[in-house]
Enzyme design. Structure first.
Site, PDB file in Angstrom:
ATOM      1  CG  ASP A   5      -2.216   1.268   0.811  1.00 57.59           C
ATOM      2  OD1 ASP A   5      -2.054   1.992   0.455  1.00 57.59           O
ATOM      3  OD2 ASP A   5      -2.098   1.802   2.510  1.00 57.59           O
ATOM      4  CB  THR A   9       3.827   9.352   4.575  1.00 55.86           C
ATOM      5  OG1 THR A   9       2.779  11.025   5.192  1.00 55.86           O
ATOM      6  CG2 THR A   9       5.474   9.577   6.306  1.00 55.86           C
ATOM      7  CE1 TYR A  69     -16.428  11.142  -0.951  1.00 57.66           C
ATOM      8  CE2 TYR A  69     -14.395  11.052  -2.844  1.00 57.66           C
ATOM      9  CZ  TYR A  69     -15.130  11.135  -0.953  1.00 57.66           C
ATOM     10  OH  TYR A  69     -14.109  11.910  -0.939  1.00 57.66           O
ATOM     11  CG  ASP A  75      -5.590   5.465   0.372  1.00 53.85           C
ATOM     12  OD1 ASP A  75      -6.874   5.391  -0.536  1.00 53.85           O
ATOM     13  OD2 ASP A  75      -6.098   5.569   1.000  1.00 53.85           O
ATOM     14  NE  ARG A  76     -11.879   7.579   1.713  1.00 54.83           N
ATOM     15  CZ  ARG A  76     -12.942   9.288   1.397  1.00 54.83           C
ATOM     16  NH1 ARG A  76     -12.306   9.777   0.013  1.00 54.83           N
ATOM     17  NH2 ARG A  76     -13.974   9.545   1.183  1.00 54.83           N
ATOM     18  CG  ASP A  90      -6.704   4.540   5.403  1.00 57.15           C
ATOM     19  OD1 ASP A  90      -5.338   4.831   7.152  1.00 57.15           O
ATOM     20  OD2 ASP A  90      -6.666   3.863   5.377  1.00 57.15           O
TER      21      ASP A  90
END
Length: 213
Positions: A5, A9, A69, A75-76, A90
């Site tokens: 993932d 960062t 959406y 990732d969501r 998250d």
């Protein structure tokens, strides 16, 4: 097979039940020989992964997630896939909050992450350049600047998320997810949440492939 993932960062890896993370500029320090299946929200960090590990494959196209959406991050989508009913939080560089009901995505929103909050205060004034007090009580008014910053930051996040959770179950993941989860009684911290969604998508794709044969 290693799941990956790629965030803004860190780059997170999962080898079955072992999870670890690396800074993007340091991922080539570790030798990984298995195929890597990844999702990414950061193009530059994705390039660093592909440069370090040629046997890496983006699985975004096989992650099927029905939602109205527009622009929902991959990732969501992955994090929500493993939750039928509840609120998915998250907490990373940003804090994303998504609501699931009977397997359907109801919508969601984005808050600044804790580190982003602290940087914002610093930009206002050097006098507000303070570390978060993670032990602060949200039931008492602060009496010093560090506590005031920590209170304002955490109270706003916790209140907003709490208003969304109400009587639902809350599923936390991400670097600050374990810390934020402690503010809510009906909360579950699961560092595997995104990886579980990725694995669900891989399994579904393999099953479809077998059915066609």
């Amino acid at each position: 097979m290693i799941l990956c993932d790629i965030g803004n960062t860190y780059i997170h890896f999962c080898d079955k039940y072992r999870i670890w993370k690396n800074q993007p500029e340091r991922i080539d320090k570790e030798k990984l020989y298995a195929d890597i299946y990844y999702i990414s929200v950061n193009a530059e960090n994705e390039k660093k992964l592909l440069k370090a590990y040629k046997n890496s494959y983006n699985i975004a196209k096989i992650i099927e997630f029905d939602t109205s959406y527009e622009g929902l991050g991959i990732d969501r989508k992955a994090a929500c896939l493993g939750v039928n009913d509840g609120v998915v939080i998250d907490a990373g560089s940003a804090i994303t909050v998504d609501v699931m009901h009977e397997g359907k995505h109801q919508g969601g929103y984005i808050l600044p992450g804790l580190v982003t909050y602290t940087k914002a205060y610093k930009q206002i004034s050097s006098a507000l350049d303070k570390q978060i007090n993670f032990g602060i009580s949200l039931e008492e008014m602060p009496l010093d600047t560090r506590s005031a910053i920590s209170f304002g930051m955490l109270k706003s996040i916790v209140s907003c998320i709490g208003d969304t959770i109400r009587d639902k179950k809350a599923y936390f993941t991400g670097g600050d997810g374990k810390f934020l989860a402690k503010f809510f009684k009906e909360s579950i911290y699961n560092e595997m949440l995104v990886f579980n969604g990725m694995q669900i998508s891989i399994d579904r794709a393999l099953n479809k492939h077998k059915e066609k044969e």
